[in-house]
Design an enzyme around this catalytic site. Structure first.
Site, PDB file in Angstrom:
ATOM      1  N   GLY A  70      -0.497 -19.478  13.268  1.00  0.00           N
ATOM      2  CA  GLY A  70      -1.068 -18.801  12.155  1.00  0.00           C
ATOM      3  C   GLY A  70      -2.262 -19.101  11.430  1.00  0.00           C
TER       4      GLY A  70
ATOM      5  N   ASN B 143       4.951 -29.370  10.658  1.00  0.00           N
ATOM      6  CA  ASN B 143       4.200 -28.329  10.084  1.00  0.00           C
ATOM      7  C   ASN B 143       4.879 -26.771  10.397  1.00  0.00           C
ATOM      8  OD1 ASN B 143       1.956 -26.991   9.031  1.00  0.00           O
ATOM      9  ND2 ASN B 143       0.900 -26.762  10.740  1.00  0.00           N
TER      10      ASN B 143
ATOM     11  N   LYS C 289      -7.176 -18.166   6.959  1.00  0.00           N
ATOM     12  CA  LYS C 289      -8.208 -19.341   6.931  1.00  0.00           C
ATOM     13  C   LYS C 289      -9.446 -18.489   7.388  1.00  0.00           C
ATOM     14  CE  LYS C 289      -6.326 -21.862   4.202  1.00  0.00           C
ATOM     15  NZ  LYS C 289      -4.895 -22.162   4.344  1.00  0.00           N
TER      16      LYS C 289
ATOM     17  N   THR D 107       1.928 -25.731  -2.508  1.00  0.00           N
ATOM     18  CA  THR D 107       2.904 -24.688  -2.858  1.00  0.00           C
ATOM     19  C   THR D 107       4.187 -25.412  -3.859  1.00  0.00           C
ATOM     20  OG1 THR D 107       2.799 -24.044  -0.458  1.00  0.00           O
ATOM     21  CG2 THR D 107       4.911 -23.408  -1.573  1.00  0.00           C
TER      22      THR D 107
ATOM     23  N   CYS E 183      -0.067 -31.146   0.772  1.00  0.00           N
ATOM     24  CA  CYS E 183      -0.115 -32.152  -0.535  1.00  0.00           C
ATOM     25  C   CYS E 183       0.425 -31.733  -1.842  1.00  0.00           C
ATOM     26  CB  CYS E 183      -1.539 -32.481  -0.736  1.00  0.00           C
ATOM     27  SG  CYS E 183      -2.369 -33.327   0.681  1.00  0.00           S
TER      28      CYS E 183
ATOM     29  N   SER F 257      -4.094 -29.246   2.693  1.00  0.00           N
ATOM     30  CA  SER F 257      -2.826 -28.694   2.977  1.00  0.00           C
ATOM     31  C   SER F 257      -1.758 -29.899   3.002  1.00  0.00           C
ATOM     32  CB  SER F 257      -3.053 -28.377   4.580  1.00  0.00           C
ATOM     33  OG  SER F 257      -4.335 -27.342   4.812  1.00  0.00           O
TER      34      SER F 257
HETATM   35  C1  SPV Z   1      -3.026 -24.677   5.510  1.00  0.00           C
HETATM   36  O1  SPV Z   1      -2.998 -25.545   6.394  1.00  0.00           O
HETATM   37  O2  SPV Z   1      -3.765 -25.026   4.621  1.00  0.00           O
HETATM   38  C2  SPV Z   1      -2.348 -23.493   5.350  1.00  0.00           C
HETATM   39  C3  SPV Z   1      -1.784 -23.127   6.551  1.00  0.00           C
HETATM   40  O3  SPV Z   1      -1.973 -23.056   4.194  1.00  0.00           O
HETATM   41  S1  SPV Z   1      -2.844 -22.371   7.638  1.00  0.00           S
HETATM   42  O4  SPV Z   1      -2.684 -21.027   7.915  1.00  0.00           O
HETATM   43  O5  SPV Z   1      -2.716 -23.198   8.772  1.00  0.00           O
HETATM   44  O6  SPV Z   1      -4.425 -22.729   7.210  1.00  0.00           O
HETATM   45 MN    MN Z   2      -3.851 -23.766   2.992  1.00  0.00          MN
END
Ligand code: SPV
Ligand code: MN
Length: 625
Positions: free
Chosen positions: A222, A386, A230, A276, A273, A271
């Protein structure tokens, strides 16, 4: 009729053509026509975002094997290839036109050769397959924050994820008419083997900042493929830089203070850390967990969640630590699980879910059994570190009522945090906006995690947790952040947090739940309700205030020993950090604003003065308010 429309009419069924023709946008038509000529799909489906179209995409994902239905209706599981489990930083590059520069910290490739390469991988990539053309909107609908987007892909999993994560955009496109102001994404999984992208060596994510297009190919994960996530953040950072606003890797949540007061916080963490989990703190409300846009309006900082769903890390989500997410993941709302372990009853399992895991099943390596090893002799975990879930925020019990507000919420505080075992205290308020941006945001470091491919646990510089996505020179980005407060009457307070402090034996100095206290203390500071103690870098809580918050909100006794262990100012570590980060700016970031070096110098002097007076390690009880 334009050439593009002629081609579209020839290649599309009457119904699909009518759907595109109803949008009077030549630039969009050209993009779709060019993509068809390039990828040569057998058929093209244009989604209006209607319930029927969405159902078609959901079913297609199951029919083509990209998603497997699970035991609970509405739940599916998607697998990415064994070597396609995170963002590929090395093969994600900006297409650089001749004569332009982004600085050496950003990965780029000459535009002409890059376009040629990625288009050659996309060439014929959809032969025999169905192309999906879908419309979405970044940010709330009908708002100054809205950015319409068109996504082209051969992956129903990608569009299904976007249906969950973003607001629908077909009607937005009707409203923008022939405006050229939108983002374009083209993605192909490339050749598949057992529904998995086969040619990982030809995986590419190339970003064209001149034309606001992102190309993604030979990948499914994703973070590489969901254009609006991203890839769009990269386009948005450049657009924001031109327009005087900010596009950030930030959560957005409502902290609920005394008397029903809600103060909104936006927070940037790399990411994996705690981003969420901070947006999901018990008793608070979530607006977003990953990407936020900030604008100044009417003398205030206003912020929206770019998304309306979560693509979150599932590891360690369990009924005790994350009860609301766990509830959603085990009830019949729409969820796409990815890279978890599926048992023969089609139930999903993941690391840290709080119950024993099966010893066999199907996972991201195919048929799996406990002890299975990969070609390098490494044991394959039951679910990937992940592994993720994708769900709608309104399906969460703590969804904030302002999630879709077109004006955004007023930001009271900004939080920066990373994985830091030995330097920063758990929470500290910067003295002012400028020092917050420089000493907190621009000095952020974090240990790497499984969210990107490569080694974990390496301390890395990551300004504003946004380094992975920056599409403008770093110095300019810092200056944009400094300038952002210019038109704000009372700029948001800036805080640092650190959830990952450890003692000499490597034991964490804080519990997982403690972050709630740090955020609620910050809420009280924003509203001027507690005093604080001065350190060389800002203001930290007084013991009594924390003890009260721990008791009230966590039903826990907070001892003076806890406080001293956590809030001791560690001067040698802080000085070393200043040196490390300053060196990066000196050597690698030629456009660093001078004020950054001046501020580092000022703070270094404060540390040295404190060191002379108190020694290397200063108890917070030895500092004064
Ligand atoms: C991140 O890795 O910061 C995420 C998931 O939120 S991703 O879509 O891989 O960026
Ligand atoms: Mn992210």
């Amino acid at each position: 009729m334009s050439d593009a429309k002629v081609l579209l009419q020839e290649k599309l069924t009457a119904e699909n053509y009518a759907r595109l023709a109803a949008l009077d946008n030549p630039k969009m038509h050209e993009f779709v026509a060019d993509s068809i000529e390039l990828a040569q799909p057998a058929s093209v489906f244009v989604s209006t975002g209607s319930e029927a179209d969405t159902a078609y995409i959901r079913e297609l994902a199951i029919k083509n094997g990209e998603e497997i239905p699970l035991d609970i209706p509405g739940h599916t599981c998607h697998f990415d290839g064994y070597y396609d489990q995170g963002r590929d930083k090395a093969q994600t590059k900006y297409l650089l036109p001749p004569g332009s520069k982004l600085g050496e910290s950003l990965n780029s490739i000459g535009k002409q050769s890059g376009v040629k390469e990625v288009r050659s991988f996309l060439g014929g990539s959809m032969i025999g397959r169905e192309m999906l053309v879908c419309f979405f909107c970044l940010g709330p609908l009908d708002s100054d924050f809205s950015i319409p987007c068109v996504q082209i892909t051969d992956s129903p999993y990608v569009t299904h994820s976007e249906i969950i994560l973003y607001r629908p955009g077909y009607e937005q496109f009707k409203k923008i008419g022939d405006s050229p102001d939108f983002f374009r994404f083209i993605h192909s999984e490339g050749e598949l083997e057992n529904a998995i992208s086969k040619n990982i060596d030809k995986r590419r994510v190339y970003i064209d900042l001149e034309d606001d297009i992102v190309y993604s190919v030979n990948t499914q994960y994703g973070g590489n493929t969901i254009g609006l996530k991203k890839p769009a953040l990269r386009l948005a950072i450049q657009k924001a830089s031109r327009g005087g606003w900010l596009a950030e890797h930030m959560f957005l949540m409502g902290a609920h203070g005394p008397g029903g007061r809600v103060t909104y916080f936006a927070g940037a963490f790399p990411s994996a850390c705690g981003k969420t989990s901070t947006s999901m703190l018990p008793g608070q409300t979530i607006v977003g967990d990953d990407i936020a846009y900030l604008r100044t309006k009417g003398g205030q900082a206003r912020c929206v969640n770019v998304e309306k769903g979560i693509f979150g890390i599932i590891r360690d989500v369990n009924s005790e630590d994350d009860p609301i997410i766990y509830e959603a993941l085990t009830s019949s709302c729409e969820v796409i699980f990815s890279n978890v372990l599926i048992d023969d009853e089609k139930k999903p399992h993941w690391l840290g879910m709080g119950s024993e895991l099966p010893v066999e099943g199907v996972n991201y390596s195919g048929e799996w059994h406990k002890g299975k090893i990969d070609v390098n002799g490494n044991e394959i975990t039951p679910s990937h570190k992940n592994a993720r879930y994708c769900l709608n925020i309104p399906d969460l019990g703590n969804c904030d009522p302002l999630l879709d507000g077109p004006e955004g919420v007023i930001v009271g505080g900004i939080v920066y945090g990373g994985r830091d075992s030995d330097t920063w205290v758990p929470v500290e308020q910067a003295f002012n906006w400028e020092e917050g941006i420089i000493i907190k945001g621009a000095a952020l470091e974090s240990e790497t995690t499984a969210a990107t491919l490569g080694k974990e646990g390496v301390r890395t510089f990551n300004l504003m947790s946004n380094l992975d996505f920056l599409s403008i020179p770093l110095g300019r980005y810092i200056q944009n952040n400094l300038d952002f407060s210019k038109d704000i009457d009372n700029p948001p307070l800036i805080f640092s947090v650190n959830y990952f402090l450890r003692d000499k034996n490597g034991k964490y100095l804080n519990g997982m739940a403690d972050k709630k206290v740090w955020i609620l203390w910050a809420e009280l500071r924003v509203n001027g309700e507690v005093e604080a103690i001065e350190t060389p870098t800002g203001r930290i809580p007084k013991y009594e205030d924390l003890a009260k918050l721990f008791e009230e909100h966590l039903d826990a006794r907070y001892t003076k020993d806890d406080y001293v262990r956590q809030f001791t100012i560690r001067i040698p570590e802080n000085l070393a950090k200043l040196d490390r980060v300053e060196k990066i700016y000196k050597e690698k970031v030629s456009d660093t604003p001078n004020i950054l070096f001046d501020t580092f110098g000022k703070v270094r002097k404060r540390f040295k003065a404190a060191q002379e007076k108190h020694g290397d390690y200063i108890s917070p009880f030895d500092l004064t308010a």
